[in-house]
Design a protein around this motif. Structure first.
Motif, PDB file in Angstrom:
ATOM      1  N   ASP A  18     -39.200  14.384  52.453  1.00 37.41           N
ATOM      2  CA  ASP A  18     -40.073  14.111  53.662  1.00 37.41           C
ATOM      3  C   ASP A  18     -41.068  15.544  53.744  1.00 37.41           C
ATOM      4  OD1 ASP A  18     -38.988  11.661  53.829  1.00 37.41           O
ATOM      5  OD2 ASP A  18     -37.809  12.158  55.982  1.00 37.41           O
ATOM      6  N   ARG A  19     -40.637  16.523  53.853  1.00 39.59           N
ATOM      7  CA  ARG A  19     -41.380  17.521  54.177  1.00 39.59           C
ATOM      8  C   ARG A  19     -42.454  17.840  52.913  1.00 39.59           C
ATOM      9  NH1 ARG A  19     -42.763  19.653  58.728  1.00 39.59           N
ATOM     10  NH2 ARG A  19     -40.692  19.245  59.196  1.00 39.59           N
ATOM     11  N   PHE A  20     -41.865  17.647  51.380  1.00 40.18           N
ATOM     12  CA  PHE A  20     -42.463  17.672  50.366  1.00 40.18           C
ATOM     13  C   PHE A  20     -43.774  16.674  50.315  1.00 40.18           C
ATOM     14  CE2 PHE A  20     -43.324  16.243  45.986  1.00 40.18           C
ATOM     15  CZ  PHE A  20     -44.007  17.250  45.469  1.00 40.18           C
ATOM     16  N   ASP A  21     -43.441  15.491  50.733  1.00 45.98           N
ATOM     17  CA  ASP A  21     -44.429  14.500  50.841  1.00 45.98           C
ATOM     18  C   ASP A  21     -45.618  14.606  51.909  1.00 45.98           C
ATOM     19  OD1 ASP A  21     -43.114  13.171  48.881  1.00 45.98           O
ATOM     20  OD2 ASP A  21     -42.160  11.427  49.978  1.00 45.98           O
ATOM     21  N   HIS A  22     -45.120  15.045  52.986  1.00 43.61           N
ATOM     22  CA  HIS A  22     -45.816  15.620  54.238  1.00 43.61           C
ATOM     23  C   HIS A  22     -47.007  16.705  53.619  1.00 43.61           C
ATOM     24  CE1 HIS A  22     -47.462  17.417  57.997  1.00 43.61           C
ATOM     25  NE2 HIS A  22     -46.786  18.669  57.592  1.00 43.61           N
ATOM     26  N   SER A  23     -46.392  17.601  52.869  1.00 44.96           N
ATOM     27  CA  SER A  23     -47.193  18.766  52.375  1.00 44.96           C
ATOM     28  C   SER A  23     -48.258  18.164  51.585  1.00 44.96           C
ATOM     29  CB  SER A  23     -46.192  19.566  51.728  1.00 44.96           C
ATOM     30  OG  SER A  23     -45.288  20.252  52.351  1.00 44.96           O
ATOM     31  N   LEU A  50     -49.097  24.754  50.934  1.00 47.10           N
ATOM     32  CA  LEU A  50     -48.145  26.052  51.296  1.00 47.10           C
ATOM     33  C   LEU A  50     -47.737  25.847  52.921  1.00 47.10           C
ATOM     34  CD1 LEU A  50     -49.494  28.468  48.796  1.00 47.10           C
ATOM     35  CD2 LEU A  50     -47.142  27.148  48.912  1.00 47.10           C
ATOM     36  N   HIS A  51     -48.505  25.253  53.802  1.00 37.83           N
ATOM     37  CA  HIS A  51     -48.555  25.311  55.286  1.00 37.83           C
ATOM     38  C   HIS A  51     -46.815  25.280  55.791  1.00 37.83           C
ATOM     39  CE1 HIS A  51     -48.348  21.142  55.802  1.00 37.83           C
ATOM     40  NE2 HIS A  51     -47.915  21.218  57.143  1.00 37.83           N
ATOM     41  N   ASP A  52     -46.281  24.661  55.077  1.00 41.28           N
ATOM     42  CA  ASP A  52     -44.995  24.473  55.624  1.00 41.28           C
ATOM     43  C   ASP A  52     -43.568  24.967  54.600  1.00 41.28           C
ATOM     44  OD1 ASP A  52     -45.014  23.340  58.258  1.00 41.28           O
ATOM     45  OD2 ASP A  52     -45.040  21.111  57.483  1.00 41.28           O
ATOM     46  N   TYR A  53     -44.264  25.943  53.878  1.00 45.01           N
ATOM     47  CA  TYR A  53     -42.993  26.282  53.040  1.00 45.01           C
ATOM     48  C   TYR A  53     -41.758  26.665  53.449  1.00 45.01           C
ATOM     49  CZ  TYR A  53     -40.927  28.683  48.867  1.00 45.01           C
ATOM     50  OH  TYR A  53     -40.016  29.476  47.953  1.00 45.01           O
ATOM     51  N   LYS A 110     -51.792  29.770  61.366  1.00 43.21           N
ATOM     52  CA  LYS A 110     -52.176  29.096  62.748  1.00 43.21           C
ATOM     53  C   LYS A 110     -52.238  27.571  62.645  1.00 43.21           C
ATOM     54  CE  LYS A 110     -55.615  32.808  63.316  1.00 43.21           C
ATOM     55  NZ  LYS A 110     -57.200  33.029  63.476  1.00 43.21           N
ATOM     56  N   HIS A 111     -51.640  26.927  61.697  1.00 46.07           N
ATOM     57  CA  HIS A 111     -51.488  25.626  61.605  1.00 46.07           C
ATOM     58  C   HIS A 111     -50.858  24.824  62.609  1.00 46.07           C
ATOM     59  CE1 HIS A 111     -47.344  25.619  59.756  1.00 46.07           C
ATOM     60  NE2 HIS A 111     -47.511  24.302  60.222  1.00 46.07           N
ATOM     61  N   THR A 112     -49.875  25.648  63.382  1.00 46.31           N
ATOM     62  CA  THR A 112     -49.068  24.830  64.449  1.00 46.31           C
ATOM     63  C   THR A 112     -49.816  25.090  65.843  1.00 46.31           C
ATOM     64  OG1 THR A 112     -47.134  25.193  63.205  1.00 46.31           O
ATOM     65  CG2 THR A 112     -46.767  24.582  65.384  1.00 46.31           C
ATOM     66  N   ALA A 128     -55.418  18.693  59.647  1.00 51.13           N
ATOM     67  CA  ALA A 128     -54.784  18.253  58.634  1.00 51.13           C
ATOM     68  C   ALA A 128     -53.314  18.077  58.749  1.00 51.13           C
ATOM     69  CB  ALA A 128     -55.102  18.993  57.450  1.00 51.13           C
ATOM     70  N   ASP A 129     -52.649  19.013  59.371  1.00 52.49           N
ATOM     71  CA  ASP A 129     -51.122  18.945  59.552  1.00 52.49           C
ATOM     72  C   ASP A 129     -50.840  17.811  60.753  1.00 52.49           C
ATOM     73  OD1 ASP A 129     -48.422  19.755  59.603  1.00 52.49           O
ATOM     74  OD2 ASP A 129     -48.986  20.760  61.477  1.00 52.49           O
ATOM     75  N   HIS A 130     -51.672  17.507  61.752  1.00 52.10           N
ATOM     76  CA  HIS A 130     -51.567  16.785  62.631  1.00 52.10           C
ATOM     77  C   HIS A 130     -51.819  15.426  62.444  1.00 52.10           C
ATOM     78  CE1 HIS A 130     -51.250  16.443  67.511  1.00 52.10           C
ATOM     79  NE2 HIS A 130     -50.105  15.902  66.858  1.00 52.10           N
ATOM     80  N   GLY A 134     -49.412  10.008  57.190  1.00 54.22           N
ATOM     81  CA  GLY A 134     -47.922   9.706  57.651  1.00 54.22           C
ATOM     82  C   GLY A 134     -47.768   9.743  59.004  1.00 54.22           C
ATOM     83  N   ARG A 135     -48.598  10.471  59.816  1.00 52.43           N
ATOM     84  CA  ARG A 135     -48.291  10.585  61.408  1.00 52.43           C
ATOM     85  C   ARG A 135     -48.677   9.153  62.016  1.00 52.43           C
ATOM     86  NH1 ARG A 135     -45.746  15.602  62.355  1.00 52.43           N
ATOM     87  NH2 ARG A 135     -47.250  17.523  61.436  1.00 52.43           N
ATOM     88  N   ASP A 136     -47.702   9.279  63.121  1.00 55.70           N
ATOM     89  CA  ASP A 136     -47.868   8.163  63.791  1.00 55.70           C
ATOM     90  C   ASP A 136     -47.637   8.398  65.242  1.00 55.70           C
ATOM     91  OD1 ASP A 136     -48.220   5.449  64.838  1.00 55.70           O
ATOM     92  OD2 ASP A 136     -46.129   4.815  64.128  1.00 55.70           O
TER      93      ASP A 136
END
Ligand code: FE
Ligand code: FE
Length: 191
Positions: A18-23, A50-53, A110-112, A128-130, A134-136
């Motif tokens: 899931d995390r990989f697909d999100h990235s 790389l933001h969630d590595y 700073k992404h979070t 982009a992260d938010h 896939g975000r709902d």
């Protein structure tokens, strides 16, 4: 320069599916937003990937790593060690992937929480992260639309949605989220 294929391979081996697909989805929309705003798609894509590595670590491991690397430990992050993943992902992007661009590393960091006066690249990675496809969550469509029209307003709405979520769920609020939202709220009001 580290190759994208190598990064993807390493991410796939380290992160949950899931995390990989999100990235990958964050990379994709970060590139679109970068093109739209005339910033480097290469940098945006790299930061997106790389933001969630550091999410490869569990909460307790994130806290341990943060201590080991002498990160500042505030009470909110201690309660919610996941918050360290942004800082740690930036550190690991440099150490393990050889990313030298300060701009890319700052965007990851700073992404979070976001921050006041972000660069365009930082705004793009934060959004982009938010809003990746896939975000709902309530209001995501509006923020997605805004992101392609007005980055600052999209950030204001994004930070507001994050705050609302924390309030509704009686979760502690990191001061960084408030600082970022105040900055973009005041910017909007001055217009
Ligand atoms: Fe993250
Ligand atoms: Fe993420």
């Amino acid at each position: 320069m580290v190759k994208r294929a190598e990064i993807v391979e390493k991410l796939k081996a380290s992160l949950s599916p899931d995390r990989f697909d999100h990235s990958l989805r964050v990379e994709k929309i970060a590139c679109l937003l970068a093109r739209k705003n005339g910033v480097s798609t290469q940098k945006a894509g790299l930061a997106g990937l790389l933001h969630d590595y550091a999410r490869k670590f569990s909460g307790p491991d994130l806290l341990r790593q943060a201590r080991r690397l002498k990160c500042a430990i505030d009470p909110i992050s201690k309660f919610e060690p996941k918050l360290f993943h942004a800082e740690l992902s930036a550190l690991l992007a440099e150490k393990e992937f050889g990313i030298k661009s300060r701009a890319v590393l700052a965007a990851i960091r700073k992404h979070t929480l976001g921050s006041p006066a972000m660069t365009t690249l930082e705004k793009i990675v934060y959004l982009a992260d938010h809003i990746e496809e896939g975000r709902d969550f309530r209001g995501v469509k509006k923020i997605r639309r805004l992101a392609f029209k007005d980055l600052d307003r999209a950030i204001l709405e994004s930070a507001t949605a994050k705050l609302n979520y924390l309030l509704e769920n009686r979760l502690p609020i990191h001061p960084g989220t408030i600082l970022a939202r105040n900055y973009y709220l005041l910017k909007e009001k001055r217009k």
